[in-house]
Design an enzyme around this catalytic site. Structure first.
Site, short mmCIF file in Angstrom:
data_model
loop_
_atom_site.label_atom_id
_atom_site.label_comp_id
_atom_site.label_asym_id
_atom_site.label_seq_id
_atom_site.Cartn_x
_atom_site.Cartn_y
_atom_site.Cartn_z
N GLU A 60 1.83 3.07 3.22
CA GLU A 60 2.35 2.23 4.31
C GLU A 60 3.81 1.89 4.01
OE1 GLU A 60 -0.22 -1.14 4.97
OE2 GLU A 60 -2.05 0.09 4.93
N HIS B 280 0.86 -1.18 0.00
CA HIS B 280 0.00 0.00 0.00
C HIS B 280 0.89 1.24 0.00
CE1 HIS B 280 -3.18 -2.78 1.91
NE2 HIS B 280 -3.47 -2.61 0.63
N GLU C 113 1.66 -6.45 10.25
CA GLU C 113 1.31 -5.05 10.50
C GLU C 113 2.35 -4.55 11.51
OE1 GLU C 113 -1.02 -3.39 9.00
OE2 GLU C 113 -2.15 -5.00 8.02
#
Length: 554
Positions: free
Chosen positions: A94, A91, A295
């Site tokens: 990110e 992304h 994450e």
């Protein structure tokens, strides 16, 4: 004295200039590196360490930026050496993983001769590092305050066409018609060309290790769904939990949102929220590659001042995770008759529905936890083979990367020597039945007996057992006719002229199917010839009778 002083000055100047040059090839934590800066850095560092690193592109982004990959290994013989990959910046907004990968490249190369673990890792593994899968989206984004105060910021999660690349892969459960993007296509072709065993997908926006499946047959983009587990769920949980454990805070399980807890810092993707077209599901379902999604920070695009702390938090976990590719079993599948490796042989652990395949060199790898398993192998032209494999418990510290070593189980497969198989064609286009022989360059007694018992089937063809599948597609086999026991047979040999053969009996070709139009045509022809025959016979008789009778009346 002046000469010595001059030489000393030159040496010092050279040392200083070299140090400055080397330092210029290093990157710091003071900024995010844009596409041009990243490209320059990757070229410089792979040039500096060209003996163990190389730079290549797997394709281009939507607007033409190269998708750069750094390949690291010091292995001299790559047979049996596993490939792993780490992909960042999926992304655009990110980019924490992007910077961590850049620093990981630098760390591994600068410490390969200082750290035994890294030296061993590079000797036994091929590491592929893709810092940015979405360079276009990164260029369209800017850092955010953390936590974000709600102000409008420049941010692009998708690529240049606003497509979410982690929703763009083929899905195993729900077909979707989202147009395939250049970045996605590049990843898919990359995976088709390299047999990756493990993979990491680096994201940000939370703090958790996410493992497959992400989707299911009833995938809905909602939270609080039920788990959807893979056949390798134990191994996935182990990999995710190990990474979280090596991270100073991830294992605590505290989500970045107040209303969510992740036990041990891990989650099944579908249980968190289900999505369609994720990259980690594609990796596993289509290629057997064990990918987990990380994450890595609560802030999607934190200011650069936070980068060094994220690097320090994740480095031990990254090093430990990379070593896990050597956990479980590996080996090479070969054919006993030829000794050659068998490519695309299908393997599976019994009681698990997923399969994995051998490479063009016959290699396979399978990450397994300690235990005893049944490994089943299937390959065209060979009998099914099942072997018992054991992954023993590790001595010492179980999670110490230095303790992880694969068990080697090479598999030798026997050629099929069972019943005849009908309806096979060789390059002459005729129809044959397979009969096994005991090898050699002639049809053996069993084959001759089979031929004698075949009544009027007197023409036979002998084919190498491992060429049987090739023999069904003309004109690969080489046919040479010989006389034998009143019949004719041919030997199909390989390029080396070896004649290990199977007997093939020529069958009568099946009658062609007759269509209704063909049947009608045949009926018309029959009617015509019947009329012609009757006319040809009766006309002279009738004519003679008429003439003689008429003349007599005259």
């Amino acid at each position: 004295m002046n000469t010595i002083r001059s030489i000393t000055v030159v040496i010092l100047a050279t040392v200083i200039m070299t140090a400055v040059a080397l330092e210029s090839r290093r990157i710091g934590f003071d900024k995010y590196h844009n596409y041009e800066e990243m490209t320059v850095y990757l070229r410089k560092i792979t040039d500096e360490f060209s003996n163990v690193s190389s730079l290549y592109s797997i394709g281009k982004s939507t607007i033409g930026r190269e998708l750069w990959v750094v390949k690291l290994t010091s292995a001299t013989d790559l047979l049996g050496v596993p490939n792993i990959k780490i992909v960042g910046n999926i992304h655009g907004n990110e980019p924490v993983g992007r910077e961590i990968i850049l620093h990981l490249i630098q760390y591994l190369l600068h410490n390969k001769s200082k750290n035994k673990l890294i030296n061993k890792l590079l000797q036994t593994t091929v590491i592929h590092l893709l810092p940015s899968m979405n360079p276009d989206g990164f260029e369209l984004s800017e850092p955010q305050s953390c936590p974000n105060n709600g102000s409008i910021v420049k941010s692009s999660r998708g690529n240049a066409k606003k497509f979410d690349l982690n929703r763009n892969f083929p899905d195993a459960f729900i077909p979707h018609t989202v147009p395939l993007q250049p970045e996605t296509d590049a990843i898919m072709k990359w995976m088709q060309s390299i047999p990756f065993v493990m993979s990491l997908s680096l994201h940000s926006g939370d703090l958790v290790a996410n493992y497959p499946y992400d989707g299911s047959e009833d995938s809905l983009p909602t939270f609080d769904n039920s788990e959807h587990l893979t056949p390798d769920d134990n191994e996935f949980r182990f990999l995710a939990k190990l990474y979280a454990k090596m991270h100073p805070t991830m294992h605590l399980g505290q989500s970045c949102s107040d209303n969510k807890q992740f036990k041990d810092g891990i989650t099944n993707g579908a249980a968190w929220y289900q999505i369609i077209g994720s990259m980690q599901d594609y990796n596993y379902v289509w290629h057997g590659c064990m990918e987990i999604t990380l994450e890595m920070s609560c802030c999607k695009y934190p200011p650069a001042e936070f980068l060094e702390s994220h690097w320090n938090d994740n480095l031990p976990a990254l090093l430990t995770w990379m070593q896990q590719t050597h956990r479980g079993i590996k080996g090479i599948v070969r054919s006993r008759s030829t000794g050659e490796p068998i490519k695309n042989a299908t393997l599976r652990i019994l009681d698990r529905e997923n399969v994995f395949k051998t490479t063009s060199n016959g290699e396979y790898w399978k990450i397994l936890l300690p235990g005893v398993y049944k490994l089943r192998a299937n390959a065209d032209g060979h009998d099914e083979q099942t072997v018992l494999v054991e992954v023993p418990p590790k001595r010492g510290v179980a999670d110490d990367p230095a303790e992880v070593q694969p068990r080697v189980y090479n598999i030798v497969m026997e050629q099929k020597t069972t019943t005849a198989t009908a309806n096979s064609t060789v390059s002459d286009g005729r129809l044959y039945t397979h009969w096994p022989t005991n090898g050699g360059d002639r049809v053996d007694a069993t084959g001759r007996a089979a031929a004698a018992a075949a009544a009027d089937q007197t023409t036979v063809v002998a084919v190498r057992a491992d060429q049987r599948s090739a023999a069904t597609t003309a004109p690969t086999p080489s046919l040479s006719s010989r006389q034998s026991d009143g019949g004719v047979y041919a030997i199909v040999t390989d390029n080396n002229g070896r004649g290990n053969v199977d007997l093939m009996l020529l069958m009568r070709p099946p009658l062609p199917a007759t269509s209704s139009s063909a049947s009608a045509a045949q009926s018309y022809r029959l009617l015509f010839w019947s009329y012609y025959t009757v006319t040809a016979v009766l006309y002279p008789v009738v004519s003679y009778y008429y003439v003689t009778t008429h003349l007599r009346r005259q």
